[in-house]
Design a protein around this motif. Structure first.
Motif, mmCIF file in Angstrom:
data_model
loop_
_atom_site.group_PDB
_atom_site.id
_atom_site.type_symbol
_atom_site.label_atom_id
_atom_site.label_comp_id
_atom_site.label_asym_id
_atom_site.label_seq_id
_atom_site.Cartn_x
_atom_site.Cartn_y
_atom_site.Cartn_z
ATOM 1 N N VAL A 5 32.589 36.881 42.241
ATOM 2 C CA VAL A 5 33.991 37.175 42.535
ATOM 3 C C VAL A 5 34.830 36.110 41.830
ATOM 4 O O VAL A 5 34.516 34.919 41.889
ATOM 5 C CB VAL A 5 34.255 37.249 44.061
ATOM 6 C CG1 VAL A 5 33.821 36.006 44.781
ATOM 7 C CG2 VAL A 5 35.720 37.526 44.350
ATOM 8 N N THR A 6 35.862 36.557 41.113
ATOM 9 C CA THR A 6 36.660 35.634 40.300
ATOM 10 C C THR A 6 38.127 35.678 40.697
ATOM 11 O O THR A 6 38.722 36.759 40.759
ATOM 12 C CB THR A 6 36.542 36.001 38.799
ATOM 13 O OG1 THR A 6 35.167 35.927 38.412
ATOM 14 C CG2 THR A 6 37.363 35.061 37.920
ATOM 15 N N GLU A 7 38.696 34.499 40.968
ATOM 16 C CA GLU A 7 40.159 34.404 41.063
ATOM 17 C C GLU A 7 40.668 33.920 39.717
ATOM 18 O O GLU A 7 40.206 32.885 39.204
ATOM 19 C CB GLU A 7 40.600 33.414 42.161
ATOM 20 C CG GLU A 7 42.109 33.160 42.084
ATOM 21 C CD GLU A 7 42.705 32.207 43.130
ATOM 22 O OE1 GLU A 7 42.019 31.879 44.114
ATOM 23 O OE2 GLU A 7 43.866 31.809 42.929
ATOM 24 N N TYR A 8 41.613 34.653 39.139
ATOM 25 C CA TYR A 8 42.250 34.178 37.914
ATOM 26 C C TYR A 8 43.345 33.200 38.315
ATOM 27 O O TYR A 8 44.441 33.582 38.664
ATOM 28 C CB TYR A 8 42.745 35.352 37.059
ATOM 29 C CG TYR A 8 41.555 36.108 36.522
ATOM 30 C CD1 TYR A 8 40.850 35.603 35.427
ATOM 31 C CD2 TYR A 8 41.078 37.254 37.151
ATOM 32 C CE1 TYR A 8 39.705 36.248 34.958
ATOM 33 C CE2 TYR A 8 39.939 37.897 36.688
ATOM 34 C CZ TYR A 8 39.260 37.387 35.595
ATOM 35 O OH TYR A 8 38.126 38.003 35.147
ATOM 36 N N VAL A 35 37.067 40.385 51.988
ATOM 37 C CA VAL A 35 36.252 39.325 52.583
ATOM 38 C C VAL A 35 34.874 39.436 51.947
ATOM 39 O O VAL A 35 34.250 40.499 51.992
ATOM 40 C CB VAL A 35 36.136 39.460 54.119
ATOM 41 C CG1 VAL A 35 35.281 38.322 54.689
ATOM 42 C CG2 VAL A 35 37.514 39.465 54.779
ATOM 43 N N VAL A 36 34.434 38.352 51.297
ATOM 44 C CA VAL A 36 33.119 38.353 50.661
ATOM 45 C C VAL A 36 32.318 37.159 51.168
ATOM 46 O O VAL A 36 32.892 36.177 51.663
ATOM 47 C CB VAL A 36 33.229 38.286 49.112
ATOM 48 C CG1 VAL A 36 33.986 39.484 48.556
ATOM 49 C CG2 VAL A 36 33.878 36.987 48.660
ATOM 50 N N VAL A 37 30.992 37.267 51.037
ATOM 51 C CA VAL A 37 30.139 36.123 51.375
ATOM 52 C C VAL A 37 29.792 35.429 50.066
ATOM 53 O O VAL A 37 29.247 36.064 49.146
ATOM 54 C CB VAL A 37 28.846 36.584 52.083
ATOM 55 C CG1 VAL A 37 27.985 35.376 52.445
ATOM 56 C CG2 VAL A 37 29.177 37.396 53.326
ATOM 57 N N LEU A 45 38.071 34.669 52.301
ATOM 58 C CA LEU A 45 39.130 35.675 52.436
ATOM 59 C C LEU A 45 40.017 35.622 51.195
ATOM 60 O O LEU A 45 40.500 34.542 50.827
ATOM 61 C CB LEU A 45 39.972 35.378 53.687
ATOM 62 C CG LEU A 45 41.264 36.180 53.869
ATOM 63 C CD1 LEU A 45 40.971 37.653 54.173
ATOM 64 C CD2 LEU A 45 42.122 35.585 54.990
ATOM 65 N N LEU A 46 40.201 36.781 50.569
ATOM 66 C CA LEU A 46 41.086 36.847 49.393
ATOM 67 C C LEU A 46 42.214 37.836 49.660
ATOM 68 O O LEU A 46 41.989 38.888 50.278
ATOM 69 C CB LEU A 46 40.312 37.311 48.151
ATOM 70 C CG LEU A 46 39.160 36.404 47.710
ATOM 71 C CD1 LEU A 46 37.822 37.055 47.990
ATOM 72 C CD2 LEU A 46 39.274 36.066 46.234
ATOM 73 N N LEU A 47 43.418 37.506 49.214
ATOM 74 C CA LEU A 47 44.548 38.432 49.258
ATOM 75 C C LEU A 47 45.084 38.563 47.839
ATOM 76 O O LEU A 47 45.318 37.535 47.168
ATOM 77 C CB LEU A 47 45.653 37.910 50.191
ATOM 78 C CG LEU A 47 45.303 37.871 51.686
ATOM 79 C CD1 LEU A 47 46.442 37.220 52.487
ATOM 80 C CD2 LEU A 47 44.999 39.252 52.251
ATOM 81 N N ASP A 48 45.238 39.791 47.377
ATOM 82 C CA ASP A 48 45.669 40.050 46.000
ATOM 83 C C ASP A 48 44.858 39.228 44.998
ATOM 84 O O ASP A 48 45.402 38.658 44.040
ATOM 85 C CB ASP A 48 47.180 39.761 45.840
ATOM 86 C CG ASP A 48 48.031 40.830 46.535
ATOM 87 O OD1 ASP A 48 47.524 41.959 46.761
ATOM 88 O OD2 ASP A 48 49.195 40.541 46.862
ATOM 89 N N GLY A 49 43.555 39.133 45.264
ATOM 90 C CA GLY A 49 42.654 38.446 44.331
ATOM 91 C C GLY A 49 42.718 36.927 44.382
ATOM 92 O O GLY A 49 42.065 36.262 43.584
#
Ligand code: AAT
Length: 275
Positions: A5-8, A35-37, A45-49
């Motif tokens: 999972v990547t946050e830019y 929500v990812v493990v 917890l991610l919102l809008d990436g």
């Protein structure tokens, strides 16, 4: 199979975590929620990436957004949190011995639900007798409350979507008016490395309303650049001086961190126009 999972964090920088499971992915009325493990940081917890919180480093951000204002105000009885629907900041507020009431105003009920479902160490605060949860837009709520709170914490998403107005000078003026005559405001103000213009907007906006404005820093590994800023506006009390230390054992915050967090690197001083 490895999933990442990547946050830019910037248009030129991705922050990637190896992920073993996706627990939730949905479009709420306000934002994309996931929500990812992750192997490295536990549940995320991610919102809008964008990473909002993780099991492993949530304590840094939540202790630091709450404890600096709570412990430098001599009598923080009534506290308002805007945003922070995961409940982490509320947990810190309600465990402070001087607090009688912690009101949390979150716009998105699905964030609260995700926390209840997957982050029990954050959601534990919702059932505390001192806590009140209101699902509403913080912008609207703050305008309807005057001279009521000792401390206001703004635990908001970045200035996109429903949070844009939470970074405006009008909002800081409404916070000033919602605070009692000796009240204090603390807001998350993003990364000095990647968001210097946000810091300038927040610091500038708060210092136009409050007689005392100060910036402090903490290390949050999963937030962009790892170096995070918070801005305090105070009507009366110097936020660098501890007046009501909570005796709770915490994982990041202590008396020397409180003082040290206000010692700023030169490039950060420059951002806010200090020599
Ligand atoms: N505790 C760390 C998590 C957050 S989440 C910030 C919350 O602010 C989100 O749940 C979002 O729904 C809520 N929010 C956004 N706009 C409003 C509004 N107008 N009124 C009330 N709540 C709002 C913060 C992470 C910060 C840093 C991430 N890099």
């Amino acid at each position: 199979m490895d999933l990442w999972v990547t946050e830019y964090q910037t248009p030129a920088l991705g922050f990637s975590c190896k992920s073993s499971e996706t627990l939730r992915i949905e479009k709420t009325p306000f934002q994309d929620l996931a929500v990812v493990v992750t192997e490295q940081f536990g549940k995320m917890l991610l919102l809008d990436g964008m990473v909002m919180t993780t099991d492993c480093d949530e304590f840094v951000y939540h202790e630091m957004i709450a404890m600096v204002a709570l412990n430098s105000h001599p009598d923080p009885r009534k506290v308002l949190i805007i945003g922070g629907g995961d409940g982490g900041a509320l947990r810190e507020v309600v465990r402070h011995p001087k607090v009688d009431k912690g009101v949390l105003v979150e716009i998105d009920a699905r964030v609260v639900q995700a926390s209840r479902d997957f982050f029990p160490q954050l959601a534990c605060s919702f059932s505390d007798p001192k806590a009140e949860l209101i699902i509403a837009d913080g912008i609207k709520y703050i305008k309807e409350h005057k001279n009521e709170f000792d401390v206001i914490l703004v635990d908001s998403t970045e200035p996109v979507g429903p949070a844009v107005a939470l970074f405006s000078p009008e909002f800081y003026q409404s916070c000033f008016e919602a605070l009692k005559e000796d009240g204090m405001l603390a807001v998350q103000s993003e990364s000095p490395f990647f968001n210097s213009e946000v810091i300038q907007m927040v610091y500038g906006g708060i210092s136009r309303c409050f007689p005392l404005t100060d910036l402090y820093l903490a290390n949050v590994p999963t937030y962009p650049s790892g170096l995070w800023s918070f801005t305090v506006g105070s009507k009366k009390f110097d936020p660098q001086t501890i007046r009501s230390l909570s005796n709770q054992p915490l994982k990041y915050y202590n008396e020397s961190i409180h003082k040290a967090a206000f010692n700023l690197p030169n490039f950060v001083k420059e951002i806010i126009g200090l020599d």
